[in-house]
Write a protein that holds these residues in place. Structure first.
Motif, short mmCIF file in Angstrom:
data_model
loop_
_atom_site.label_atom_id
_atom_site.label_comp_id
_atom_site.label_asym_id
_atom_site.label_seq_id
_atom_site.Cartn_x
_atom_site.Cartn_y
_atom_site.Cartn_z
N ILE A 71 0.82 -1.27 -0.10
CA ILE A 71 -0.09 0.01 0.06
C ILE A 71 0.83 1.37 0.01
O ILE A 71 0.61 2.25 -0.84
CB ILE A 71 -0.95 0.07 1.17
CG1 ILE A 71 -2.09 -1.28 1.04
CG2 ILE A 71 -1.60 1.52 1.33
CD1 ILE A 71 -2.68 -1.19 2.30
N ASN A 138 -6.31 7.24 -1.27
CA ASN A 138 -7.57 6.57 -1.19
C ASN A 138 -7.02 5.26 -0.71
O ASN A 138 -6.50 4.54 -1.63
CB ASN A 138 -8.20 6.35 -2.64
CG ASN A 138 -9.31 5.63 -2.52
OD1 ASN A 138 -9.41 4.47 -1.80
ND2 ASN A 138 -10.37 5.74 -3.62
N ALA A 139 -6.89 5.09 0.76
CA ALA A 139 -6.22 3.84 1.15
C ALA A 139 -6.77 2.49 0.55
O ALA A 139 -6.08 1.65 0.25
CB ALA A 139 -6.43 3.81 2.63
N GLN A 140 -8.13 2.46 0.28
CA GLN A 140 -8.80 1.14 -0.07
C GLN A 140 -8.12 0.99 -1.47
O GLN A 140 -7.92 -0.45 -1.82
CB GLN A 140 -10.23 1.30 -0.08
CG GLN A 140 -10.81 1.30 1.50
CD GLN A 140 -10.56 2.43 2.06
OE1 GLN A 140 -10.50 3.61 1.46
NE2 GLN A 140 -10.37 2.07 3.38
N GLU A 141 -8.00 1.80 -2.51
CA GLU A 141 -7.64 1.59 -3.94
C GLU A 141 -6.10 1.79 -3.95
O GLU A 141 -5.48 1.46 -4.95
CB GLU A 141 -8.59 2.40 -4.64
CG GLU A 141 -9.75 2.21 -4.73
CD GLU A 141 -10.87 3.15 -5.81
OE1 GLU A 141 -9.86 3.72 -6.68
OE2 GLU A 141 -11.80 3.08 -5.72
N ALA A 142 -5.71 2.10 -2.88
CA ALA A 142 -3.99 2.52 -2.87
C ALA A 142 -3.59 3.53 -4.00
O ALA A 142 -2.81 3.18 -5.02
CB ALA A 142 -3.08 1.29 -3.07
N THR A 143 -4.34 4.53 -3.98
CA THR A 143 -4.22 5.64 -5.09
C THR A 143 -3.90 6.98 -4.35
O THR A 143 -4.39 7.18 -3.51
CB THR A 143 -5.27 5.68 -6.09
OG1 THR A 143 -6.25 6.00 -5.53
CG2 THR A 143 -5.41 4.41 -7.00
N TYR A 259 -3.10 5.24 14.17
CA TYR A 259 -3.81 5.23 12.94
C TYR A 259 -3.17 5.94 11.58
O TYR A 259 -2.47 6.68 12.16
CB TYR A 259 -5.37 5.77 12.91
CG TYR A 259 -6.23 5.08 13.81
CD1 TYR A 259 -6.86 3.91 13.44
CD2 TYR A 259 -6.50 5.79 15.06
CE1 TYR A 259 -7.69 3.27 14.30
CE2 TYR A 259 -7.55 4.98 15.79
CZ TYR A 259 -7.96 3.85 15.37
OH TYR A 259 -9.04 3.00 16.24
N ALA A 264 -8.26 5.68 8.29
CA ALA A 264 -8.66 4.71 7.55
C ALA A 264 -8.00 3.31 7.44
O ALA A 264 -8.52 2.31 7.46
CB ALA A 264 -8.28 5.02 5.90
N LEU A 265 -6.80 3.38 8.11
CA LEU A 265 -6.02 1.99 8.34
C LEU A 265 -5.32 1.97 9.76
O LEU A 265 -5.08 3.29 10.35
CB LEU A 265 -5.03 1.75 7.43
CG LEU A 265 -5.21 1.77 5.86
CD1 LEU A 265 -3.89 1.55 5.11
CD2 LEU A 265 -6.15 0.67 5.68
N TYR A 270 -0.80 -4.26 10.48
CA TYR A 270 0.08 -4.40 9.46
C TYR A 270 1.47 -4.64 10.23
O TYR A 270 2.49 -4.88 9.56
CB TYR A 270 0.15 -3.02 8.59
CG TYR A 270 -0.89 -3.04 7.89
CD1 TYR A 270 -1.20 -3.53 6.59
CD2 TYR A 270 -1.90 -2.12 8.13
CE1 TYR A 270 -2.16 -3.28 5.83
CE2 TYR A 270 -3.08 -1.97 7.58
CZ TYR A 270 -3.22 -2.32 6.24
OH TYR A 270 -4.29 -2.27 5.68
#
Length: 306
Positions: A71, A138-143, A259, A264-265, A270
């Motif tokens: 990510i 955008n953490a979900q899409e890693a962009t 966080y 978001a994460l 991890y």
């Protein structure tokens, strides 16, 4: 805080403390050329150590958060590559300035070094700021939106605070009388800007800053002590200001824990597993001790023995 997270952030704090002082030196070169010799006596042997701590942090981050590399790598590959390019660029020009002693040329080389250092700092703070706030990510899409990541109120406030702390650290560490009042004004303004940035960001970081108010009070008291020593005991203040910058960065790490990307994460998801983590901690402590010993020896032969 989790031990592995704390150790990894301590490595980052060591790197960023040295780099913040370099940012202050770069700004001092841009503002005035009169203290060039005094600043270069510190800078010439230390800039390589700063780079060593940077590499140490990156390697330790990979070992501490191995599942986050996919990510983080995808999100930050562009700004970090640009930052690395400017970092190499500034290394080259500070080295050139050491061997080219003709005043006009040396001055131009130092200014190129200074600009490259400030740009590198802006990119690094942009990455750090977006990692905290999630702005442009955008953490979900890693962009990532690179422009939004770098040019937003949170990042700009953090970068301004880092620059002001750099000026303060240089004014105290080198005892530059011309910068003393400017430096003393910069430090409290920098702390205020960080608090404003956290207020604008909101979320868990602001809550943590409120919850850990005794640490904030300690940070401010430590800052006041550094300023007092700068007037009454300049030699002691050289070491105290470095310790304060290191502590302030660690405090910021406490505030933003655990966080990433504006909540978001969760960084704990991890972390390396417990078995491998013990080896990671052991290697980090041994490696960190060796680097710290080398740095302590440098301080001894440069500032104490002299």
């Amino acid at each position: 805080m989790n031990g592995i997270y704390t150790l990894n952030y301590a490595v980052f704090a060591a790197f960023f403390t040295l780099f913040t002082i370099e940012v202050g030196i770069a700004l001092a070169f841009l503002l005035s050329y009169r203290n060039k010799d005094r600043l270069k006596r510190y800078l010439m042997p230390i800039w390589e150590i700063t780079g060593t701590f940077a590499v140490f942090y990156v390697v330790n981050f990979e070992a501490s958060f191995p599942s986050a590399i996919a990510i983080v790598g995808r999100v930050y590959i562009v700004p970090l590559l640009i930052a690395a390019m400017f970092f190499i660029f500034r290394n080259a020009f500070i080295a050139y300035s050491e061997y080219i002693r003709r005043a006009p040329t040396e001055k131009r080389l130092l200014r190129v070094y200074s600009v490259a250092t400030v740009v590198t700092a802006f990119l690094v703070v942009g990455v750090l700021g977006s990692g905290v706030s999630g702005i442009g990510i955008n953490a979900q899409e890693a962009t990532a939106n690179i422009y939004l990541m770098l040019f937003n109120p949170f990042t700009l406030l953090l970068f301004t605070a880092v620059a002001l702390i750099g000026v303060f650290a240089v004014s105290v560490f080198f005892g530059i009388a011309a910068f003393r009042m400017l430096g003393y004004a910069c430090a409290p303004i920098a702390v205020l800007l960080v608090l404003i940035a956290l207020y604008l960001h909101g979320g868990h970081a602001l809550s943590n800053a409120t919850a850990y108010w005794p640490l904030l009070a300690l940070t401010l008291a430590f800052l006041a002590a550094v300023m007092y020593l700068g007037i009454r005991a300049p030699r002691a203040s050289q070491f105290a200001v470095v310790a304060w910058v290191f502590w302030a960065i660690l405090y910021f790490g406490v505030v933003v824990y655990p966080y990433w990307f504006g909540g978001a994460l969760n960084s704990q998801a991890y972390l390396v597993n417990a078995v491998t983590g013990r080896y990671t901690v052991a290697v980090t402590l041994v490696g960190g001790a060796l680097v710290a010993a080398a740095l302590a020896y440098f301080i001894y032969i440069t500032y104490v023995k002299k």
